[in-house]
Design a protein around this motif. Structure first.
Motif: not given
Ligand code: GLN
Length: 521
Positions: A279, A438, A478
């Motif tokens: 990611d 991720t 994130t």
């Protein structure tokens, strides 16, 4: 103090804080224990991090500690509440491995790590939820329902030690133990924004750990800081006559190794592995972490892992083979659950397996073989059955050479890749990569696709196959506010260097001081 709108939790104590307060008698062990229990009461209904609480036992132990302060004055974990993954045997306390098979199993003995923690002054408050028999990557394969991630309750905490990671992230206990066969300490640590260490194979006794894959399993700590992990490892590590695979290597003072100095450290980065399937936000956080280490004086070195792409298939051949053999003991005779005659219909195991039997009960033969079959059909969940079938297949005559033996040969090649990086022409001290490709995924998102689930382990299984120590430290978030982990892998039995680099990085960042939103609800 209870979490809730009137009492947001603004800080969460570390192991070292708690231990120092109890040792200096600024706080009693009972006060500390009550705090942990009230946080659990307030937050665990949202998280489902615990399968079992032992509140009375914990308070009684705290009281006895407070009555005898001299005895505990130098104890490294005096009065520290700890949560144990529910695959670690605890004498007199139910130990389920989150399986119906062991739902009522009460071990007559403690795992070695449990005795060591208690001798060091830790107070066990409960047993944490996990994937059944530590098989999975999301803590959704528990027979008792999934664990929720404290950073986003609709997401998994990672697996399989997800209950332990969630408990530490939400400040329920400052430290917890997990087990790691192919990433189960590191991956949930990354997804919950805490530190998690898988020690070198043999560094910590496995006696009393419910076996998943014996050549891979290791027990290790999850905590908020690298220092706390180092402190706890010092208590856990060392040879044990009850585990022939535990190593005689001396146990250094791991906390003394945390000098904050990484000047001259050589950090290997397998760039080619990061080109696909990672990611973008994870990659960005990793690169920022590498820059931070570089600016502290470390040198970044490109390393090559030509056999890394075989790690997932090799891991799932070796681990399922060993699991099929380890799980043969659950036969309805020696442990836990037994399907009784006339119980073909209804009951919880079918509900968990997702297939309530519609057919009316028909009297069926009940002999030894059918008792085995019914017990195993009903006691195990679908992922465990999948692995027993795969593992039995790869060990069967005719396929053993093609699958199991081949996998063991490739395992050696993976180990050689590491040896080349650590001791080749351009040797490195540690290897850096993401812990997980991720951030935490949504509950339910991958359950129907086991292969997709297995890919969550792409960066963690190789250190397990090679028996090397590896740690995950928080390295950012994130855009959605989900934690990301940096994984560092070290030389065999060189946890000291590994933790020194991780700690130096942590000192540079404030990641581990951030608290998940559940604490300010
Ligand atoms: N996710 C891997 C598996 O399912 C690793 C599990 C573990 O480390 N216990 O086997």
């Amino acid at each position: 103090m209870t979490a809730g709108p009137d009492h947001p939790i603004t800080d969460v104590a570390t192991v070292r804080d708690v231990r120092d307060l109890v040792r200096s008698r600024a706080r009693s062990a009972v006060e500390v224990c009550r705090d942990a229990l009230s946080r659990i009461a307030a937050l665990d209904p949202h998280l489902h991090a615990f399968n079992t609480l032992v509140s009375d036992q914990a308070l009684a132990r705290a009281e006895s500690m407070d009555r005898d302060p001299d005895r505990w004055r130098d104890a490294p974990l005096a009065g520290v509440p700890i949560a144990l993954k529910d695959n670690l045997c605890t004498r007199g306390v139910r130990t389920t491995a989150s399986s119906h098979m062991l739902e009522s199993f009460v071990p007559p003995y403690d795992a070695t790590v449990v005795s060591r923690l208690e001798a060091a002054g830790a107070i066990v408050v409960g047993k944490t939820n996990c994937d059944e028999f530590a098989m999975g990557s999301s803590s959704e394969n528990s027979a008792f329902g999934p664990v929720h991630n404290p950073w986003a309750l609709d997401r998994t905490p990672g697996g399989t030690s997800g209950g332990s990671a969630a408990a530490v992230a939400a400040g329920l206990t400052p430290v917890a133990l997990g087990s790691d066969t192919g990433g189960s300490i590191r991956q949930p640590a990354a997804m919950c924004g805490v530190v998690g260490l898988k020690p070198t194979y043999g560094r910590v006794s496995r006696y009393g750990l419910i076996a998943h894959a014996s050549s891979l399993d290791q027990i290790g700590p999850l905590a908020r800081t690298v220092h706390d992990v180092a402190l706890t490892l010092g208590v856990l590590a060392g040879p044990d006559p009850a585990d022939a695979t535990s190593a005689p290597e001396p146990v250094p003072d791991y906390t003394a190794a945390l000098t904050g100095d990484v000047r001259g450290a050589r950090i290997g980065v397998p760039r080619a592995l990061l080109e696909q399937g990672v990611d973008a936000e994870v990659l960005r956080a990793l690169n920022q972490a590498l820059d931070a280490l570089k600016s502290r004086g470390a040198t970044l070195v490109d390393v090559d892992f030509p056999h890394a792409r075989y790690a997932i298939p090799v891991y799932y051949l070796v681990s399922t083979a060993e699991a099929s053999s380890n799980l043969a003991r659950y036969d309805g005779v020696r442990y836990g659950f037994r399907a009784e005659p006339g119980t073909e219909r209804g009951g919880t195991p079918e509900a968990v397996n997702g297939a309530a039997q519609a057919a009316p009960y028909v009297a069926a033969p009940y002999d030894l073989k059918s008792m085995y079959a019914k017990t195993r059909a009903r006691g195990f969940g679908p992922e465990v059955k999948r692995r027993i079938m795969l593992g039995t297949y790869v060990l069967s005559a005719g396929y053993y050479d093609a699958y199991y033996l081949k996998a063991q040969q490739v395992r050696t090649l993976i180990l050689r890749d590491y040896e080349q990086a650590f001791a080749g022409a351009d040797p490195v001290d540690v290897i850096a990569m993401p812990t997980s490709p991720t951030a935490a995924f949504r509950i339910g998102e991958r359950v129907a696709d086991p292969l997709q689930m297995y890919l969550a382990d792409v960066f963690t299984v190789s250190a397990s196959l090679a028996g090397l120590p590896a740690v995950s430290v928080p390295c950012g978030f994130t855009a959605d506010g989900l934690p990301v982990g940096l994984q560092l892998t070290g030389r065999r039995f060189d946890e000291a260097t590994l933790l020194r680099v991780a700690d130096a990085y942590e000192r540079d960042t404030g990641w581990s001081k951030q608290l998940p939103p559940i604490l300010s609800r």
